[in-house]
Write an enzyme that holds these catalytic residues in place. Structure first.
Site, short mmCIF file in Angstrom:
data_model
loop_
_atom_site.label_atom_id
_atom_site.label_comp_id
_atom_site.label_asym_id
_atom_site.label_seq_id
_atom_site.Cartn_x
_atom_site.Cartn_y
_atom_site.Cartn_z
CD GLU A 183 11.28 -44.91 -24.76
OE1 GLU A 183 10.25 -44.74 -23.60
OE2 GLU A 183 12.22 -44.73 -24.63
CD GLU A 374 14.51 -41.09 -24.19
OE1 GLU A 374 14.74 -41.26 -23.26
OE2 GLU A 374 13.26 -40.34 -24.67
C1 BG6 Z 1 12.53 -42.97 -21.78
C2 BG6 Z 1 11.02 -41.48 -22.02
O1 BG6 Z 1 11.60 -44.28 -21.65
O2 BG6 Z 1 13.70 -43.24 -20.80
C3 BG6 Z 1 11.24 -40.82 -20.90
O3 BG6 Z 1 11.11 -41.54 -23.34
C4 BG6 Z 1 12.31 -41.34 -19.66
O4 BG6 Z 1 10.09 -40.30 -20.99
C5 BG6 Z 1 13.64 -41.80 -19.73
O5 BG6 Z 1 12.02 -40.09 -18.77
C6 BG6 Z 1 14.26 -42.34 -18.88
O6 BG6 Z 1 13.41 -42.69 -18.21
P1 BG6 Z 1 13.57 -42.40 -16.55
O7 BG6 Z 1 12.19 -43.69 -15.63
O8 BG6 Z 1 14.60 -42.50 -15.57
O9 BG6 Z 1 12.90 -41.30 -16.61
#
Ligand code: BG6
Length: 477
Positions: A183, A374
């Protein structure tokens, strides 16, 4: 590429990051990283964004969930066996820089750290799971922040280059899929995790990103020298941007936001050039980024093979003061509330169609294969006394998103190569440090205060996803 459905070689899998699951934060010769000094709980985000994060561990004041993570460091064989049971084709993991170079810039690499990842990778390959490795996922070694002030300092480029060369030479013959910075565009607003800086000026923000672009391109160059078959990708967070209404003022503001947030870093890493809108912006704001001809050539000559992105939400944009009362949330950004969308328990607006729009937008602009690295729903799971978890809400969320991916592939002709939902096994949240914000197909018995036996249990979504993978998504409408 196929318009009949997902590619034959489609990479179904799951995604994680070292600091959020490994634990063992001070074992195996590992040094401290930014994640290790970030406390869990409500203050985490405030400290990150205010630039006041204390750079020392203070256990009398805070809890540090990343310290033990979900103890993957000791349990990875058990976990990988469960990923294999689901039929994963790939597993997105990151390497912790500080396991290899504890201070980030040591003369000699830590063999114990290298041996650990050798054995994780071999375990994955034994189960026919291709690793996808993120070289840096939100965990710059602490020493580089304290002594060098983070990524605004050009010295980090050569430290990163050495780290990247070390792991690419060691693992590059057996690992095909790589990504450089997780990211990377969050460096525009989460300077702490992304570019490892506190209270930077705007000029330092862009300098930090520029240094990362150079470092990323050098890693791509090294990868090609080590093994020409390596597929190197960049990785950004993408939020589909909508103008709140058809007022041209809002449409223009949305376009502007879209450029810097969704395109700027990808333009550099996929196209290899500073886009003119960014140069015009620097000029307008008097921002002087120190960039040499040699660095620009490195960026130009070493663009990536594929583009990956995380997708959790869209964002509606308005500059009208009347629309500002209700905001939507995200981990690192948000917009105004979109009246057409429902949100997760953490306020992230759920928008599966926005993913189809994203895929079309990015494929239309860049024309390289896309990798969704993701996506997922952070939710509270409540197991019964036998650890039965009926997470239909998660199945529903993922099914709707996969359905839109399928439309993008079959109806719109997008070349999509992979889908790795976030946190395929429950792990520590990046933004809040919570365990109770769960994304996984596999439940881990651990709460926000570190209580629980860490036993692993299949949720209902585990068998559902296994079926999706075994049928290559055919059943999804
Ligand atoms: C992304 C990141 O922004 O979102 C991850 O690359 C992160 O590291 C994921 O865990 C989900 O976000 P969160 O804050 O719910 O863990």
């Amino acid at each position: 590429m196929s318009f009949k459905g997902f590619r034959e070689d489609f990479l179904w899998g799951g995604a994680t990051a070292a600091n959020q699951l490994e634990g063992a934060y001070n074992e195996g010769g590992k040094g401290l990283t930014l994640a290790d000094i970030s406390p869990g709980g409500k203050q985490r985000m405030n400290l990150m964004f205010s630039g006041d994060m204390p750079l020392e561990i203070d256990e009398s004041k805070y809890v540090y969930p990343n310290h033990k993570g979900i103890d993957y460091y000791h349990r990875y064989k058990e976990d990988i066996a469960m990923f294999a049971e689901m039929g994963f084709k790939t597993f997105r993991m990151s390497i912790s820089w500080a396991r290899i170079f504890p201070n980030g810039n040591d003369t000699v690499a830590n063999e114990e750290g290298l041996a650990f990842y050798d054995s994780v990778i071999d375990e994955l390959l034994k189960h026919n799971i291709e690793p996808t490795i993120t070289i840096s996922h939100y965990e710059t070694p602490l020493h580089l922040v304290k002594e060098y002030g983070g990524w605004k300092n050009k010295e980090l480029i050569s430290f990163f280059e050495k780290y990247a060369r070390t792991i690419l030479e060691r693992f590059g013959k057996k690992v095909t899929y790589w990504m450089t910075f997780n990211e990377i565009n969050t460096g525009l607003m989460n300077n702490f995790f992304s570019t490892a800086m506190q209270k930077p000026t705007e000029e330092e923000i862009y300098q930090g990103l520029h240094n990362q672009f150079v470092a990323s391109s050098l890693a791509t160059k090294i990868a090609r020298e080590v093994n020409p078959n390596i597929q190197m990708g960049c990785m950004s967070v993408y939020a589909t941007m909508y103008a709140y209404d058809s007022d041209p003022v809002n449409v223009q503001a949305t376009q502007e936001k879209n450029r810097m947030f969704n395109y700027f870093c990808n333009d550099l890493q996929v196209r290899g050039e500073y886009p003119s809108y960014a140069l015009a912006y620097f000029d307008r704001k008097g921002i002087n980024v120190d960039m040499t001809e040699e660095e620009l050539a490195v960026i130009r000559e070493n663009t990536v093979d594929y583009m990956s992105f995380s997708y959790y939400m869209s964002a509606a944009m308005s500059v009208n003061p009347a629309h500002q009362d209700e905001k939507s949330q995200g981990n690192f950004f948000g917009g105004v509330k979109n009246p057409f969308l429902k949100a997760s328990d953490w306020g992230w607006e759920i928008d599966p169609i926005g993913l189809r729009i994203a895929l079309n937008d990015l494929y239309g602009r860049y024309g390289v294969p896309l990798y969704i690295s993701e996506n997922g729903l952070g939710a509270v799971d409540t197991p019964d006394e036998n650890y039965v978890i009926n997470d239909d809400y998660r199945i529903d969320y993922l099914e709707q998103h996969i359905s839109e991916m399928k439309k993008a592939v079959m109806l719109d002709g997008v070349d999509l190569m992979a889908y790795t939902p976030w946190g395929c096994i429950d792990l520590v949240s990046a933004s809040t440090g919570e365990m109770s914000k769960r994304y996984g197909f596999i439940y881990v018995d651990l709460d926000d205060n570190g209580n629980g036996d860490m036993s692993r249990h299949k949720k209902k979504s585990f068998d559902w996803y296994k079926e999706v993978i075994s049928t290559n998504g055919e059943e999804i409408k």
